[in-house]
Design a protein around this motif. Structure first.
Motif, PDB file in Angstrom:
ATOM      1  N   ILE A   7      -8.385  -9.665  -4.336  1.00  0.00           N
ATOM      2  CA  ILE A   7      -7.760 -10.930  -4.925  1.00  0.00           C
ATOM      3  C   ILE A   7      -8.747 -11.909  -4.263  1.00  0.00           C
ATOM      4  CG2 ILE A   7      -5.920 -12.834  -4.471  1.00  0.00           C
ATOM      5  CD1 ILE A   7      -3.853 -10.504  -4.176  1.00  0.00           C
ATOM      6  N   GLU A   8      -9.663 -12.656  -5.085  1.00  0.00           N
ATOM      7  CA  GLU A   8     -10.580 -13.539  -4.824  1.00  0.00           C
ATOM      8  C   GLU A   8     -10.836 -14.620  -5.369  1.00  0.00           C
ATOM      9  OE1 GLU A   8     -15.572 -12.524  -4.236  1.00  0.00           O
ATOM     10  OE2 GLU A   8     -14.170 -11.067  -5.203  1.00  0.00           O
ATOM     11  N   ASP A   9     -11.078 -15.661  -4.717  1.00  0.00           N
ATOM     12  CA  ASP A   9     -10.985 -17.205  -5.164  1.00  0.00           C
ATOM     13  C   ASP A   9      -9.817 -17.257  -6.213  1.00  0.00           C
ATOM     14  OD1 ASP A   9     -13.651 -17.732  -4.234  1.00  0.00           O
ATOM     15  OD2 ASP A   9     -14.651 -16.344  -5.532  1.00  0.00           O
ATOM     16  N   VAL A  10      -8.583 -17.091  -5.428  1.00  0.00           N
ATOM     17  CA  VAL A  10      -7.441 -17.516  -6.502  1.00  0.00           C
ATOM     18  C   VAL A  10      -6.675 -18.708  -5.686  1.00  0.00           C
ATOM     19  CG1 VAL A  10      -4.958 -16.389  -6.827  1.00  0.00           C
ATOM     20  CG2 VAL A  10      -7.237 -14.892  -7.175  1.00  0.00           C
ATOM     21  N   THR A  11      -6.082 -19.397  -6.463  1.00  0.00           N
ATOM     22  CA  THR A  11      -5.425 -20.589  -6.136  1.00  0.00           C
ATOM     23  C   THR A  11      -3.621 -20.196  -6.486  1.00  0.00           C
ATOM     24  OG1 THR A  11      -7.028 -21.971  -6.328  1.00  0.00           O
ATOM     25  CG2 THR A  11      -4.767 -22.967  -6.479  1.00  0.00           C
ATOM     26  N   VAL A  12      -2.890 -20.426  -5.492  1.00  0.00           N
ATOM     27  CA  VAL A  12      -1.392 -20.103  -5.920  1.00  0.00           C
ATOM     28  C   VAL A  12      -0.621 -21.634  -5.501  1.00  0.00           C
ATOM     29  CG1 VAL A  12       0.725 -19.094  -5.441  1.00  0.00           C
ATOM     30  CG2 VAL A  12      -1.480 -17.765  -5.345  1.00  0.00           C
ATOM     31  N   ARG A  13      -0.062 -22.056  -6.544  1.00  0.00           N
ATOM     32  CA  ARG A  13       0.698 -23.387  -6.383  1.00  0.00           C
ATOM     33  C   ARG A  13       2.397 -23.424  -7.046  1.00  0.00           C
ATOM     34  NH1 ARG A  13      -3.047 -24.265  -3.616  1.00  0.00           N
ATOM     35  NH2 ARG A  13      -4.388 -25.997  -3.640  1.00  0.00           N
ATOM     36  N   GLY A  14       3.214 -23.957  -6.214  1.00  0.00           N
ATOM     37  CA  GLY A  14       4.545 -24.209  -6.934  1.00  0.00           C
ATOM     38  C   GLY A  14       5.457 -22.648  -6.905  1.00  0.00           C
ATOM     39  N   SER A  15       4.877 -21.814  -6.270  1.00  0.00           N
ATOM     40  CA  SER A  15       5.989 -20.678  -6.201  1.00  0.00           C
ATOM     41  C   SER A  15       7.015 -21.059  -5.053  1.00  0.00           C
ATOM     42  CB  SER A  15       5.095 -19.337  -5.634  1.00  0.00           C
ATOM     43  OG  SER A  15       4.118 -19.205  -6.657  1.00  0.00           O
ATOM     44  N   ASP A  16       7.835 -20.092  -5.172  1.00  0.00           N
ATOM     45  CA  ASP A  16       9.162 -20.217  -4.110  1.00  0.00           C
ATOM     46  C   ASP A  16       8.848 -19.621  -2.840  1.00  0.00           C
ATOM     47  OD1 ASP A  16      11.547 -21.261  -3.369  1.00  0.00           O
ATOM     48  OD2 ASP A  16      12.766 -19.119  -3.888  1.00  0.00           O
ATOM     49  N   LEU A  17       9.185 -18.434  -2.467  1.00  0.00           N
ATOM     50  CA  LEU A  17       9.172 -17.973  -1.239  1.00  0.00           C
ATOM     51  C   LEU A  17       7.681 -17.243  -0.666  1.00  0.00           C
ATOM     52  CD1 LEU A  17      10.952 -17.216   1.098  1.00  0.00           C
ATOM     53  CD2 LEU A  17      11.522 -14.927  -0.052  1.00  0.00           C
ATOM     54  N   HIS A  18       6.927 -16.855  -1.756  1.00  0.00           N
ATOM     55  CA  HIS A  18       5.701 -16.237  -1.173  1.00  0.00           C
ATOM     56  C   HIS A  18       4.536 -16.835  -2.035  1.00  0.00           C
ATOM     57  CE1 HIS A  18       8.242 -13.048  -0.079  1.00  0.00           C
ATOM     58  NE2 HIS A  18       7.823 -13.194   1.127  1.00  0.00           N
ATOM     59  N   GLY A  19       3.401 -17.107  -1.476  1.00  0.00           N
ATOM     60  CA  GLY A  19       2.223 -17.163  -2.471  1.00  0.00           C
ATOM     61  C   GLY A  19       1.748 -15.586  -2.956  1.00  0.00           C
ATOM     62  N   ILE A  20       1.269 -14.955  -1.957  1.00  0.00           N
ATOM     63  CA  ILE A  20       0.697 -13.676  -2.043  1.00  0.00           C
ATOM     64  C   ILE A  20       1.893 -12.586  -1.359  1.00  0.00           C
ATOM     65  CG2 ILE A  20      -1.066 -11.910  -2.222  1.00  0.00           C
ATOM     66  CD1 ILE A  20      -2.829 -14.591  -2.173  1.00  0.00           C
ATOM     67  N   HIS A  21       2.497 -11.874  -1.943  1.00  0.00           N
ATOM     68  CA  HIS A  21       3.266 -10.819  -1.458  1.00  0.00           C
ATOM     69  C   HIS A  21       2.619  -9.396  -1.607  1.00  0.00           C
ATOM     70  CE1 HIS A  21       7.115  -8.143  -0.714  1.00  0.00           C
ATOM     71  NE2 HIS A  21       6.914  -8.844   0.313  1.00  0.00           N
ATOM     72  N   VAL A  22       2.377  -8.628  -0.864  1.00  0.00           N
ATOM     73  CA  VAL A  22       1.886  -7.207  -1.091  1.00  0.00           C
ATOM     74  C   VAL A  22       2.542  -6.220  -0.100  1.00  0.00           C
ATOM     75  CG1 VAL A  22      -0.081  -5.867  -0.485  1.00  0.00           C
ATOM     76  CG2 VAL A  22      -0.680  -7.966  -0.992  1.00  0.00           C
ATOM     77  N   ALA A  23       3.193  -5.022  -0.744  1.00  0.00           N
ATOM     78  CA  ALA A  23       4.042  -4.175  -0.145  1.00  0.00           C
ATOM     79  C   ALA A  23       3.367  -2.821  -0.447  1.00  0.00           C
ATOM     80  CB  ALA A  23       5.423  -4.120  -0.698  1.00  0.00           C
ATOM     81  N   GLY A  24       2.795  -2.180   0.479  1.00  0.00           N
ATOM     82  CA  GLY A  24       2.245  -0.899   0.292  1.00  0.00           C
ATOM     83  C   GLY A  24       0.902  -1.144  -0.260  1.00  0.00           C
ATOM     84  N   GLY A  25      -0.119  -0.219  -0.334  1.00  0.00           N
ATOM     85  CA  GLY A  25      -1.209   0.166  -0.879  1.00  0.00           C
ATOM     86  C   GLY A  25      -2.505  -0.425   0.088  1.00  0.00           C
ATOM     87  N   SER A  26      -3.212  -1.234  -0.180  1.00  0.00           N
ATOM     88  CA  SER A  26      -4.280  -2.013   0.349  1.00  0.00           C
ATOM     89  C   SER A  26      -5.040  -3.007  -0.383  1.00  0.00           C
ATOM     90  CB  SER A  26      -5.480  -0.787   0.833  1.00  0.00           C
ATOM     91  OG  SER A  26      -6.029  -0.316  -0.453  1.00  0.00           O
ATOM     92  N   VAL A  27      -5.288  -3.995   0.339  1.00  0.00           N
ATOM     93  CA  VAL A  27      -5.751  -5.147  -0.378  1.00  0.00           C
ATOM     94  C   VAL A  27      -6.871  -6.074   0.505  1.00  0.00           C
ATOM     95  CG1 VAL A  27      -4.045  -6.903   0.667  1.00  0.00           C
ATOM     96  CG2 VAL A  27      -4.907  -7.381  -1.503  1.00  0.00           C
ATOM     97  N   GLN A  28      -7.620  -6.464  -0.294  1.00  0.00           N
ATOM     98  CA  GLN A  28      -8.829  -7.574   0.251  1.00  0.00           C
ATOM     99  C   GLN A  28      -8.445  -8.943  -0.208  1.00  0.00           C
ATOM    100  OE1 GLN A  28     -11.099  -6.413   2.605  1.00  0.00           O
ATOM    101  NE2 GLN A  28      -9.872  -4.588   2.479  1.00  0.00           N
ATOM    102  N   ILE A  29      -7.941  -9.787   0.513  1.00  0.00           N
ATOM    103  CA  ILE A  29      -7.885 -11.195  -0.050  1.00  0.00           C
ATOM    104  C   ILE A  29      -9.035 -12.234   0.585  1.00  0.00           C
ATOM    105  CG2 ILE A  29      -6.230 -13.181   0.031  1.00  0.00           C
ATOM    106  CD1 ILE A  29      -3.991 -11.182   0.621  1.00  0.00           C
ATOM    107  N   LEU A  30      -9.550 -12.648  -0.480  1.00  0.00           N
ATOM    108  CA  LEU A  30     -10.878 -13.441  -0.092  1.00  0.00           C
ATOM    109  C   LEU A  30     -10.794 -14.746  -0.707  1.00  0.00           C
ATOM    110  CD1 LEU A  30     -13.359 -10.470  -0.756  1.00  0.00           C
ATOM    111  CD2 LEU A  30     -12.141 -10.987   1.355  1.00  0.00           C
ATOM    112  N   ARG A  31     -10.875 -15.683  -0.056  1.00  0.00           N
ATOM    113  CA  ARG A  31     -11.023 -17.244  -0.341  1.00  0.00           C
ATOM    114  C   ARG A  31      -9.615 -17.533  -1.442  1.00  0.00           C
ATOM    115  NH1 ARG A  31     -15.709 -14.898  -0.641  1.00  0.00           N
ATOM    116  NH2 ARG A  31     -15.539 -14.823  -2.931  1.00  0.00           N
ATOM    117  N   ALA A  32      -8.564 -17.196  -0.710  1.00  0.00           N
ATOM    118  CA  ALA A  32      -7.249 -17.748  -1.396  1.00  0.00           C
ATOM    119  C   ALA A  32      -6.931 -19.148  -0.945  1.00  0.00           C
ATOM    120  CB  ALA A  32      -5.988 -16.489  -1.083  1.00  0.00           C
ATOM    121  N   ASP A  33      -6.337 -19.718  -1.719  1.00  0.00           N
ATOM    122  CA  ASP A  33      -5.855 -21.071  -1.461  1.00  0.00           C
ATOM    123  C   ASP A  33      -4.349 -21.163  -1.848  1.00  0.00           C
ATOM    124  OD1 ASP A  33      -5.374 -23.809  -0.927  1.00  0.00           O
ATOM    125  OD2 ASP A  33      -6.995 -24.483  -2.611  1.00  0.00           O
ATOM    126  N   VAL A  34      -3.418 -21.143  -0.906  1.00  0.00           N
ATOM    127  CA  VAL A  34      -2.042 -21.243  -1.073  1.00  0.00           C
ATOM    128  C   VAL A  34      -1.324 -22.416  -0.463  1.00  0.00           C
ATOM    129  CG1 VAL A  34       0.083 -19.889  -0.783  1.00  0.00           C
ATOM    130  CG2 VAL A  34      -1.801 -18.633  -1.064  1.00  0.00           C
TER     131      VAL A  34
END
Length: 184
Positions: free
Chosen positions: A120-147
């Motif tokens: 997840i790279e250069d992502v903007t999250v706005r106006g969500s309710d409980l989580h901007g980004i929610h990851v369950a299991g697996g593997s993730v690289q979150i780079l330059r997110a704006d929540v």
């Protein structure tokens, strides 16, 4: 003379066909999606390795991205879902890349379940309710997110649950109850 030319033509046609097939196998394809088209249909039809490019405008969510593929935004492209949707963008599978996207709405802006090698790279999250980004299991690289601008009083900017070998770097989270939460 006709017997020589006929097989020669078939031979050349075969070489051209092999060259074209090799070139298409070597370079992944890309598909552009306008806001008027169904983003989910485009994602469902995309071959593995395809880059799905969102043209400027609002693309209706919720949508599910299954890998391997890249979902890439352009300036002014937004994936938006109603607040009651579980997530504006749901990710499963492996080797999915979300790049240069703006996500709005959903209980979670982005939700990933058992998504391995997610980027997840250069992502903007706005106006969500409980989580901007929610990851369950697996593997993730979150780079330059704006929540920012989450609506729930207990909102979490980024929550990573049971996803070892994950990383968050260069990200900005504002106006939430908890910034980055991890559970192993």
């Amino acid at each position: 003379m006709r017997r020589i030319v006929g097989p020669l033509r078939l031979g050349i046609a075969g070489v051209i066909a092999v060259t074209v097939a090799s070139a298409s196998a070597a370079s992944p394809s890309s598909v552009r999606v306008s806001p008027d088209a169904s983003l989910q249909d485009a994602l469902d039809r995309a071959a593995p390795g395809t880059t799905v490019i969102l043209e400027p405008g609002v693309h209706r969510g919720p949508v599910t991205v299954q890998g391997p593929m890249t979902l890439q935004g352009t300036d002014g492209a937004i994936v938006s879902a109603p607040p009651e949707a579980e997530a504006a963008l749901f990710v499963s599978g492996e080797r999915v890349t979300l790049d240069d996207l703006t996500i709005k709405g959903g209980s979670s802006g982005i939700e990933a379940e058992r998504a391995r090698n997610l980027v997840i790279e250069d992502v903007t999250v706005r106006g969500s309710d409980l989580h901007g980004i929610h990851v369950a299991g697996g593997s993730v690289q979150i780079l330059r997110a704006d929540v920012a601008g989450l609506t729930h009083p207990m909102a979490q900017g980024i929550e990573i649950f049971d996803a070892p070998r994950s990383r968050v770097a260069g990200s900005r989270i504002t106006g939430v109850n908890e910034g980055i939460v991890t559970h192993l």
